[in-house]
Design a protein around this motif. Sequence first.
Motif, mmCIF file in Angstrom:
data_model
loop_
_atom_site.group_PDB
_atom_site.id
_atom_site.type_symbol
_atom_site.label_atom_id
_atom_site.label_comp_id
_atom_site.label_asym_id
_atom_site.label_seq_id
_atom_site.Cartn_x
_atom_site.Cartn_y
_atom_site.Cartn_z
ATOM 1 N N PHE A 156 0.873 -1.374 -0.017
ATOM 2 C CA PHE A 156 -0.033 -0.040 -0.193
ATOM 3 C C PHE A 156 0.842 1.333 0.029
ATOM 4 C CE2 PHE A 156 -2.774 2.928 2.355
ATOM 5 C CZ PHE A 156 -3.877 2.873 1.287
ATOM 6 N N GLN A 157 1.091 1.874 -1.251
ATOM 7 C CA GLN A 157 1.952 3.103 -1.217
ATOM 8 C C GLN A 157 1.616 4.391 -0.683
ATOM 9 O OE1 GLN A 157 4.189 3.043 -4.803
ATOM 10 N NE2 GLN A 157 4.159 0.539 -4.806
ATOM 11 N N ASP A 158 0.567 4.619 -0.494
ATOM 12 C CA ASP A 158 -0.147 5.685 0.178
ATOM 13 C C ASP A 158 0.221 5.642 1.501
ATOM 14 O OD1 ASP A 158 -0.695 7.020 -2.219
ATOM 15 O OD2 ASP A 158 -2.775 6.297 -2.071
ATOM 16 N N THR A 159 -0.093 6.661 2.264
ATOM 17 C CA THR A 159 0.294 6.412 3.699
ATOM 18 C C THR A 159 -1.009 6.680 4.573
ATOM 19 O OG1 THR A 159 2.241 7.959 3.838
ATOM 20 C CG2 THR A 159 0.750 8.049 5.726
ATOM 21 N N THR A 160 -1.301 5.525 5.099
ATOM 22 C CA THR A 160 -2.623 5.139 5.775
ATOM 23 C C THR A 160 -3.009 6.520 6.885
ATOM 24 O OG1 THR A 160 -2.554 2.780 5.614
ATOM 25 C CG2 THR A 160 -3.854 3.650 7.555
ATOM 26 N N VAL A 161 -4.199 6.863 6.737
ATOM 27 C CA VAL A 161 -4.750 7.828 7.527
ATOM 28 C C VAL A 161 -5.999 7.338 8.282
ATOM 29 C CG1 VAL A 161 -5.642 10.069 8.209
ATOM 30 C CG2 VAL A 161 -4.031 9.742 6.174
ATOM 31 N N ILE A 162 -5.848 7.030 9.795
ATOM 32 C CA ILE A 162 -7.101 6.498 10.475
ATOM 33 C C ILE A 162 -7.921 7.682 11.260
ATOM 34 C CG2 ILE A 162 -7.496 4.978 12.363
ATOM 35 C CD1 ILE A 162 -4.955 3.496 11.464
ATOM 36 N N ASN A 163 -9.298 7.586 10.573
ATOM 37 C CA ASN A 163 -9.978 8.427 11.446
ATOM 38 C C ASN A 163 -10.864 8.007 12.599
ATOM 39 O OD1 ASN A 163 -10.043 10.868 9.682
ATOM 40 N ND2 ASN A 163 -9.975 9.332 8.056
ATOM 41 N N VAL A 164 -10.825 8.693 13.733
ATOM 42 C CA VAL A 164 -11.597 8.205 14.614
ATOM 43 C C VAL A 164 -12.209 9.446 15.367
ATOM 44 C CG1 VAL A 164 -9.641 8.154 16.198
ATOM 45 C CG2 VAL A 164 -11.522 6.900 16.996
ATOM 46 N N LYS A 165 -13.527 9.518 15.317
ATOM 47 C CA LYS A 165 -14.234 10.639 15.976
ATOM 48 C C LYS A 165 -13.814 11.845 15.478
ATOM 49 C CE LYS A 165 -16.660 8.691 19.875
ATOM 50 N NZ LYS A 165 -16.762 8.693 21.474
ATOM 51 N N GLY A 166 -13.684 12.036 14.118
ATOM 52 C CA GLY A 166 -13.214 13.384 13.684
ATOM 53 C C GLY A 166 -11.635 13.491 13.738
ATOM 54 N N ILE A 167 -10.869 12.883 14.421
ATOM 55 C CA ILE A 167 -9.601 12.878 14.540
ATOM 56 C C ILE A 167 -8.906 12.120 13.419
ATOM 57 C CG2 ILE A 167 -7.475 12.700 16.058
ATOM 58 C CD1 ILE A 167 -9.336 14.660 17.107
ATOM 59 N N ALA A 168 -8.056 12.715 12.763
ATOM 60 C CA ALA A 168 -7.313 11.969 11.679
ATOM 61 C C ALA A 168 -5.863 11.627 12.281
ATOM 62 C CB ALA A 168 -7.173 12.903 10.306
ATOM 63 N N ILE A 169 -5.613 10.371 12.337
ATOM 64 C CA ILE A 169 -4.300 9.893 12.976
ATOM 65 C C ILE A 169 -3.379 9.609 11.583
ATOM 66 C CG2 ILE A 169 -3.043 8.346 14.287
ATOM 67 C CD1 ILE A 169 -5.479 8.085 15.862
ATOM 68 N N GLY A 170 -2.191 10.313 11.397
ATOM 69 C CA GLY A 170 -1.253 10.018 10.137
ATOM 70 C C GLY A 170 -1.521 10.947 8.987
ATOM 71 N N GLY A 171 -2.380 11.933 9.372
ATOM 72 C CA GLY A 171 -2.302 13.333 8.423
ATOM 73 C C GLY A 171 -1.213 14.193 8.743
ATOM 74 N N SER A 172 -1.485 15.540 8.308
ATOM 75 C CA SER A 172 -0.574 16.684 8.277
ATOM 76 C C SER A 172 -0.411 17.061 9.724
ATOM 77 C CB SER A 172 -0.687 17.445 7.385
ATOM 78 O OG SER A 172 -1.617 18.343 7.653
ATOM 79 N N LYS A 173 -1.579 16.907 10.469
ATOM 80 C CA LYS A 173 -1.691 17.407 11.855
ATOM 81 C C LYS A 173 -1.261 16.329 12.723
ATOM 82 C CE LYS A 173 -4.785 20.099 14.916
ATOM 83 N NZ LYS A 173 -4.628 19.470 16.294
ATOM 84 N N MET A 174 -0.161 16.592 13.739
ATOM 85 C CA MET A 174 0.038 15.503 14.491
ATOM 86 C C MET A 174 -1.050 15.540 15.514
ATOM 87 S SD MET A 174 4.157 16.385 14.747
ATOM 88 C CE MET A 174 5.260 15.675 13.322
ATOM 89 N N VAL A 175 -1.155 14.359 16.276
ATOM 90 C CA VAL A 175 -2.112 14.087 17.225
ATOM 91 C C VAL A 175 -1.445 13.891 18.655
ATOM 92 C CG1 VAL A 175 -3.599 12.112 18.032
ATOM 93 C CG2 VAL A 175 -3.612 12.975 15.558
ATOM 94 N N VAL A 176 -2.025 14.522 19.598
ATOM 95 C CA VAL A 176 -1.443 14.316 21.015
ATOM 96 C C VAL A 176 -2.454 13.513 21.548
ATOM 97 C CG1 VAL A 176 -0.519 15.362 23.100
ATOM 98 C CG2 VAL A 176 -0.025 16.385 20.893
ATOM 99 N N MET A 177 -2.031 12.630 22.253
ATOM 100 C CA MET A 177 -2.866 11.417 23.265
ATOM 101 C C MET A 177 -2.218 11.777 24.364
ATOM 102 S SD MET A 177 -3.117 7.914 20.990
ATOM 103 C CE MET A 177 -3.652 7.657 19.483
ATOM 104 N N ALA A 178 -3.291 12.106 25.471
ATOM 105 C CA ALA A 178 -2.748 12.567 26.870
ATOM 106 C C ALA A 178 -3.754 11.988 27.919
ATOM 107 C CB ALA A 178 -2.296 13.728 26.924
ATOM 108 N N GLY A 179 -3.155 11.984 29.349
ATOM 109 C CA GLY A 179 -4.216 11.493 30.373
ATOM 110 C C GLY A 179 -3.070 10.713 31.239
ATOM 111 N N PRO A 180 -3.850 10.240 32.112
ATOM 112 C CA PRO A 180 -3.054 9.456 33.342
ATOM 113 C C PRO A 180 -2.730 8.030 32.888
ATOM 114 C CG PRO A 180 -5.433 9.395 33.677
ATOM 115 C CD PRO A 180 -5.253 10.173 32.488
ATOM 116 N N CYS A 181 -1.620 7.567 33.583
ATOM 117 C CA CYS A 181 -1.405 6.119 33.531
ATOM 118 C C CYS A 181 -2.406 5.291 33.556
ATOM 119 C CB CYS A 181 -0.145 5.820 34.298
ATOM 120 S SG CYS A 181 0.337 3.993 34.273
ATOM 121 N N ALA A 182 -3.072 5.507 35.034
ATOM 122 C CA ALA A 182 -4.084 4.507 35.403
ATOM 123 C C ALA A 182 -5.315 5.552 35.470
ATOM 124 C CB ALA A 182 -3.953 3.790 36.465
ATOM 125 N N VAL A 183 -6.401 5.107 35.350
ATOM 126 C CA VAL A 183 -7.771 5.704 35.904
ATOM 127 C C VAL A 183 -7.792 5.603 37.472
ATOM 128 C CG1 VAL A 183 -10.280 5.780 35.405
ATOM 129 C CG2 VAL A 183 -8.976 5.444 33.461
#
Lengths: 337, 337, 337, 337
Positions: free
Chosen positions: C77-104
């Motif tokens: 698959f020669q293109d770059t995969t972009v994964i969409n989840v609830k309006g967030i695109a992971i793999g696109g030109s905007k970098m994604v920050v995931m954050a939160g506590p180690c444990a709930v």
Amino acid sequence: MIVVMASRAQEQDLKRVIDIITEKGYKHSLYHDKNQYIIGVIGDVKGQDKQQLEACDEVEKVVTVTHPFKLASREFFQDTTVINVKGIAIGGSKMVVMAGPCAVEGRDITLDIAKRMKELGVSVLRGGAFKPRTSPYSFQGLGREGLDYLKEAGDLTGLPVISEVLSPEDVEMAYEFIDIFQIGSRNAQNFSLLREVGGTDKPVMLKRGMMNTIEEWLMSAEYILSEGNSKVILCERGIRTFEKYTRNTLDLSAVPVIKRLSHLPIMVDPSHGTGHWRLVAPMAKAAVAAGCDGLIVEVHPDPENALSDGQQSLNYEKFESLMEELKPVARAVGRSI
Amino acid sequence: MIVVMASRAQEQDLKRVIDIITEKGYKHSLYHDKNQYIIGVIGDVKGQDKQQLEACDEVEKVVTVTHPFKLASREFFQDTTVINVKGIAIGGSKMVVMAGPCAVEGRDITLDIAKRMKELGVSVLRGGAFKPRTSPYSFQGLGREGLDYLKEAGDLTGLPVISEVLSPEDVEMAYEFIDIFQIGSRNAQNFSLLREVGGTDKPVMLKRGMMNTIEEWLMSAEYILSEGNSKVILCERGIRTFEKYTRNTLDLSAVPVIKRLSHLPIMVDPSHGTGHWRLVAPMAKAAVAAGCDGLIVEVHPDPENALSDGQQSLNYEKFESLMEELKPVARAVGRSI
Amino acid sequence: MIVVMASRAQEQDLKRVIDIITEKGYKHSLYHDKNQYIIGVIGDVKGQDKQQLEACDEVEKVVTVTHPFKLASREFFQDTTVINVKGIAIGGSKMVVMAGPCAVEGRDITLDIAKRMKELGVSVLRGGAFKPRTSPYSFQGLGREGLDYLKEAGDLTGLPVISEVLSPEDVEMAYEFIDIFQIGSRNAQNFSLLREVGGTDKPVMLKRGMMNTIEEWLMSAEYILSEGNSKVILCERGIRTFEKYTRNTLDLSAVPVIKRLSHLPIMVDPSHGTGHWRLVAPMAKAAVAAGCDGLIVEVHPDPENALSDGQQSLNYEKFESLMEELKPVARAVGRSI
Amino acid sequence: MIVVMASRAQEQDLKRVIDIITEKGYKHSLYHDKNQYIIGVIGDVKGQDKQQLEACDEVEKVVTVTHPFKLASREFFQDTTVINVKGIAIGGSKMVVMAGPCAVEGRDITLDIAKRMKELGVSVLRGGAFKPRTSPYSFQGLGREGLDYLKEAGDLTGLPVISEVLSPEDVEMAYEFIDIFQIGSRNAQNFSLLREVGGTDKPVMLKRGMMNTIEEWLMSAEYILSEGNSKVILCERGIRTFEKYTRNTLDLSAVPVIKRLSHLPIMVDPSHGTGHWRLVAPMAKAAVAAGCDGLIVEVHPDPENALSDGQQSLNYEKFESLMEELKPVARAVGRSI
């Protein structure tokens, strides 16, 4: 050597790479695998040619399939090399034990240890006059004075003496005093030093660098051999891994691997290989069972007051027990000790 | 230093160990944890004393809690060291780029590269005259002749010159020709060599050994510093791991760790650190973002015909692009390049 | 695949091996290098066939030259995969920050963190309900209850939620509550678990095993992909090396390597990758400069009282500064964050 | 636990940290070393408390000095554990050999191997029904059908049977068919699985994770023990290092280390530990000499056609020789086999 072209490489890219290979004087064999061109390069490939091919845009990777060492290889010399030093044969059916203190600490203690080692059946006396220490503030060895004591101890007992040299200058100075040069782990790729001992006629025990693959280790041996000195003894002394309990991870599988790849004798150092005196005896026995040609062990009359490596040194009593315990293990694998 | 007694240790064992500690001149603090006696040893502990305590039967383990390096530590010197060489400041807010070929291959090519590096904004010219090669059959460098060309190139362009020395003898010879001594990864614990460059007044760039912890690396720096040479530049160049795709694993976390532990400037070598020219640019940018004080990069006009390390060298065009790409990254972390 | 015959192999040995290759349905290409027969095996070679050939007495070694992964490869698959989840695109030109506590840790703290993360520009909320802990005596997570709080926090803020699953049973249970399944480092080769998440339609973030080569990591991705789930996000989180200062060695070179070998997006975890909050910011910036598609960062309002991984968590204030510092770095490499 | 304060820490910082320690219910002992405050924390310290202290700004580092494992430790249980299964004692003076194919391939071949293993003096039959394979395209085992054949083979010969389980679901299903659960290297920190087998009353052989320190390995054993299952057998099978010649580096020093730290029996797997059938015999002998409680060896009637791991399997003839060679080695260390 195998050249794997990038999957996106075109025919003209392939042609260009084959032209480079041909210009360098190699023959080749071409085949196609999973949409990739793969080129088998035939001949005694130079490292620099490998690197140049890897520099090509259209080349995905280059893989070497044959060993880069020659004089050290069993293909080159099919028998097992036996090295004789003052009547001791290293690499023969009788395993050799080298023992003594990490560092030479003084005249009396050195003579005392030498006599005791002789009584306990040791074949070669070890002792460091030049000590490579991680810290500049640690005891660095007695230097020339230490060599004097070692020579006197060797003369007194008839034991050949092994000691480490740290720099090319040490080699000429130590030549008169010792029987076997030792190259330590931190200098396993100190090529100036390897060439210097390669230019002498004395046996060299080359420890494996703590970060060296078996192939690199044999390439270091190749440096010595290619200078004309054929008396190289290898010594496995542990490699560096993530495990923290032991100082190093003693890689005993290196013993049968070396026996397959090379004709050179191989010793094992369970003292540095583990870093704990409690582990020396079991690992010494394991090394013998794995088929090594001998052991080098740190022994000190009073480890709690040793100037270096007390934590991994055996006292006389523990060493005497070990010597007894090793005999049946050696017999069990058809050797003596 | 913390001495942890074996859980089976009796009171008389504890007493004996405390006596040893006291005889060695240390104070101590005793406490009990989970059926184990634990002794805090107070004072500037010598490595040999640590080893001797580990040699005691009743001692389970000895743990050092303070750093063994002194002159290299930020406690010793709280400012950041800036090293000046021919008008270039290494360790200041402007990042320094050192670039040039892996090996000096001849006069014309060296002068050509030097001029080009100057034009592209490089601060220091690199080039190897003595090459440490895994194989004795590979190109070993031009030696003295190479130094001549480097000096001429430096004089022509005004660029200071950095080149590797392999043995203590090289140091005196190279002194007249180069501006910065480089100590390579394989010699990171060649203590004779470290002492030799420590006795000069020229800056020394000390590469991290491929199997050295950050602490050991700083101890190697300590060897140079303790000889009186305060101009030590550190250089992260990749450590050895199990990963096979890259030649080494470039440990960029060493950059902020060194910044915390030491006052010495730290460079990064993305060429050796990865071993593939394709990875040099992204890792160079990452190194700058991590806060290093500069980069050392292998550049060759024609990597496919380089005599050494062609696979990880950038050609002029790729290097020029990289220099452009680095500028905004440096600005983003409050530096210039 | 390349089969290297032992140098002592005779023609009849060669014939026997070629017969085996032919019987298995492969074509071959034969050549001779340095007294050794070398056989190029053409076709899509199965691992078991490789192992069987290695079992032959006359075979020295077998080398694979093409990658074993298919669906994960850029050739597939020669293109770059972009994964969409609830309006967030992971793999696109905007970098994604995931954050939160180690444990709930509880309902209120989770909602509080979620709101704060949203305000600070975080795209995905992280939080562990099932915690893989080295010790059975450590806090193991709130389990189902933790998932409830995560879901509520996600609903409240609109942030998609990522959480780790530890066993196949967790997958069905967690499915209703979370938006992205996380597979942790210790389970990177838990193939039952990989197949289970591969059978769902939700994105999976697959952390690199701390002892996995890049090739093995992509093979683990292949497990998920081959079950029909194409939404795989890779995450570099540090590998295990001999270095002791950092908890792991963050291998940022994996970022450009993955970008070359695979079409999948790649995130970086500087919290686990270093194990020290002081190193998180510089390594996060370095990861962005290296070209990753996003970061996952541990944040806790009060790290000194966190139930897990307090030592590597940022408090709100430090995290807010980091978010600001990342922006110019992202811009410097042509991305946004 | 030792808390080392940053050298820049002030008295009020120290006070704050001591307050935290006191609040958590620990006693402490304070001392001063080289301008640094060092706090000895007394009591059974929780991992989370360690992490929280590391999260404090003024804390430089936290060092644990006692082992985190309890039930697995020799302090807890000073005798050596002997595990009985169908009349075989694992951990006694007679060493145990477990042998059989990597994967169960069919009924007839399994019964044939079982009979042969019985004749050759093997104590436990091994065979994989669920195979953890790096590639999803490799043979994954016969599953339930394989368990049937194993049970039949065990019933026929009277040999107890060991087989690997990959997920919690497998445990209940396999319970009726096998006598010893095996936890493989890739699942050594699959805590759900560890808890599941910990809840049964059958012996569990826990392989060391290829990336696990000895301490982590014992913590995984602790998971099983803490669920109430005291029948844990450890198995060293090689760790991952930079060496490329062997598949793993068999860490035989783990044998005497485990004997010192723990009361649990320890087996060695020279097949996976080396990855080459040529190295199995020497390393098996070395393991016996090092003092292990037994071996687990891959044997296949026709390795060149084995469905898994043919490259490291011995054929009947080679295995028979090995069994003979092991006897004198076992006797040499005061054991039988």
